[in-house]
Design a protein around this motif. Structure first.
Motif, short mmCIF file in Angstrom:
data_model
loop_
_atom_site.label_atom_id
_atom_site.label_comp_id
_atom_site.label_asym_id
_atom_site.label_seq_id
_atom_site.Cartn_x
_atom_site.Cartn_y
_atom_site.Cartn_z
N ILE A 48 3.96 2.38 5.81
CA ILE A 48 3.01 1.27 5.73
C ILE A 48 1.74 1.80 5.08
N THR A 49 1.65 1.63 3.77
CA THR A 49 0.52 2.17 3.02
C THR A 49 -0.18 1.05 2.25
N ASN A 50 -1.37 1.35 1.76
CA ASN A 50 -2.09 0.38 0.95
C ASN A 50 -1.29 0.00 -0.29
N LYS A 51 -0.62 0.98 -0.88
CA LYS A 51 0.18 0.72 -2.07
C LYS A 51 1.32 -0.23 -1.77
N ASN A 52 1.99 0.00 -0.62
CA ASN A 52 3.10 -0.88 -0.26
C ASN A 52 2.63 -2.30 0.00
N LEU A 53 1.46 -2.44 0.60
CA LEU A 53 0.92 -3.78 0.85
C LEU A 53 0.61 -4.51 -0.45
N LEU A 54 0.05 -3.79 -1.42
CA LEU A 54 -0.23 -4.40 -2.72
C LEU A 54 1.06 -4.80 -3.43
N SER A 55 2.09 -3.97 -3.28
CA SER A 55 3.40 -4.31 -3.86
C SER A 55 3.99 -5.54 -3.20
N PHE A 56 3.83 -5.61 -1.87
CA PHE A 56 4.31 -6.78 -1.13
C PHE A 56 3.60 -8.04 -1.59
N ARG A 57 2.28 -7.94 -1.72
CA ARG A 57 1.51 -9.10 -2.18
C ARG A 57 1.95 -9.53 -3.58
N ALA A 58 2.20 -8.56 -4.45
CA ALA A 58 2.66 -8.87 -5.81
C ALA A 58 4.02 -9.56 -5.78
N ALA A 59 4.88 -9.14 -4.85
CA ALA A 59 6.20 -9.75 -4.72
C ALA A 59 6.07 -11.21 -4.28
N LEU A 60 5.12 -11.49 -3.39
CA LEU A 60 4.91 -12.87 -2.95
C LEU A 60 4.37 -13.73 -4.09
N VAL A 61 3.51 -13.15 -4.92
CA VAL A 61 2.99 -13.89 -6.07
C VAL A 61 4.13 -14.24 -7.02
N CYS A 73 1.03 -14.92 5.30
CA CYS A 73 2.02 -13.86 5.47
C CYS A 73 1.34 -12.52 5.73
N LEU A 74 0.30 -12.21 4.97
CA LEU A 74 -0.42 -10.96 5.16
C LEU A 74 -1.09 -10.92 6.53
N SER A 75 -1.64 -12.06 6.93
CA SER A 75 -2.30 -12.13 8.23
C SER A 75 -1.32 -11.91 9.37
N LEU A 76 -0.13 -12.50 9.26
CA LEU A 76 0.89 -12.31 10.29
C LEU A 76 1.31 -10.84 10.36
N LEU A 77 1.53 -10.24 9.21
CA LEU A 77 1.92 -8.83 9.18
C LEU A 77 0.82 -7.97 9.80
N ARG A 78 -0.43 -8.27 9.52
CA ARG A 78 -1.53 -7.50 10.09
C ARG A 78 -1.58 -7.63 11.61
N ARG A 79 -1.34 -8.85 12.11
CA ARG A 79 -1.35 -9.04 13.57
C ARG A 79 -0.23 -8.26 14.24
N VAL A 80 0.94 -8.25 13.62
CA VAL A 80 2.08 -7.51 14.18
C VAL A 80 1.79 -6.01 14.18
N LEU A 81 1.23 -5.51 13.10
CA LEU A 81 0.91 -4.09 13.03
C LEU A 81 -0.19 -3.71 14.02
#
Length: 296
Positions: A48-61, A73-81
């Protein structure tokens, strides 16, 4: 080693399970449709890295999701983490969540003529969806709130409707006019569970009948800004807009909508530009004459 899916299972059982039913459905849908497909087997400690999060966001776009959906989606993932960190599943600093910046406030509302056109079209397709839509116009209820209505929520003697487990987590009472009372009385007759049902089941989502009726009325175009497009939620905005145009104070509109703060209702302020002038003019009734610099 714990994975994100492990963290989600705990979150769903210990936290999400106490939320309203519509919230459970929505959050579970976001997790299953977007997050688990990307991060499901990822180990919490290692990847779980900053790079992976940016890649995830790009995938959603790339999936052409709206900025608001990506933020959810990002907010839910942040709450779970964050919970995983509290539960000692994640012994590391949480990555940065770079949320999309957007203005997603819908500003479109129906004119009286447009509302009548839509209601006529709906009545030709489905009496049920005509009644649901007309109730939304006269109460400002969200779709999920309407779908969750039970006969016990309708206080016919006092012309009131009681809303529980709302999006804002604030129960509220809504006064009913004659139209809203008639709709509820007609649809509550013989019902023991939910006021509005399809195929003898609780309605979960807005039916395509509504979007088809909007399409037939030609309210939307393919190139239109999504904030200007007519959707079911437009009926709630129409309710609020009509009230403000009729001179209803924003604080009253805010209470009827169940907003958490008056700031959320302020988007409608421009629809009543003369209310301020009318308000100060009312002060003249208290003072007949003031001799400042000579006669008025």
């Amino acid at each position: 080693m714990a994975t994100i899916s492990d963290a989600w299972e705990l979150y769903a059982n210990l936290v999400l399970s106490s939320s309203p039913a519509y919230c459970i459905r929505t959050e579970t849908g976001r997790w299953n449709n977007h997050i688990v497909k990307y991060f499901g087997s990822t180990h919490l400690v290692e990847n779980i890295t900053n790079k992976n999060l940016l890649s995830f966001r790009a995938a959603l776009v790339k999936k052409r999701l709206s900025p608001q959906t990506i933020t959810h989606c990002l907010s839910l993932l942040r709450r779970v983490l964050h919970r995983a960190q509290q539960w000692d599943l994640l012994d590391a600093k949480l990555p940065n969540f770079d949320m999309p910046k957007f203005d997603n406030k819908r500003v479109r509302f129906l004119t009286k003529s447009e509302a009548n056109t839509l209601l006529v079209e709906l009545s030709l397709k489905s009496q049920l969806w005509h009644d649901i839509s007309l109730l939304a116009l006269h109460t400002g209820l969200r779709a999920g709130e309407i779908f969750s209505l039970r006969p016990s929520h309708f206080d016919q003697p006092n012309s009131a409707l009681y809303i529980f487990e709302t999006k804002s987590n604030r129960n509220r009472s809504i006064p009913l006019n004659a139209t809203a009372r008639h709709i509820l009385k007609a649809n509550c007759a013989g019902s023991t569970d939910f006021v509005f049902k399809e195929h003898d089941r609780q309605i979960k989502n807005v039916n395509r009948i509504f979007s088809t009726a909007v399409q037939t009325c030609q309210f939307n175009t393919p190139t239109q800004d999504r904030r200007q497009r007519v959707v079911f939620h437009t009926l709630r905005h129409t309710f609020a807009s009509w009230l403000v145009q009729a001179g209803t104070p924003l604080i009253v509109v805010s209470q009827l909508l169940g907003h958490k703060s008056l700031q959320m209702t302020s988007r409608y302020a421009h629809l009543a530009p003369t209310q301020g002038a009318t308000a100060v003019k009312a002060l003249e009734q208290f003072v007949d004459y003031v001799n400042i610099g000579g006669p008025l």
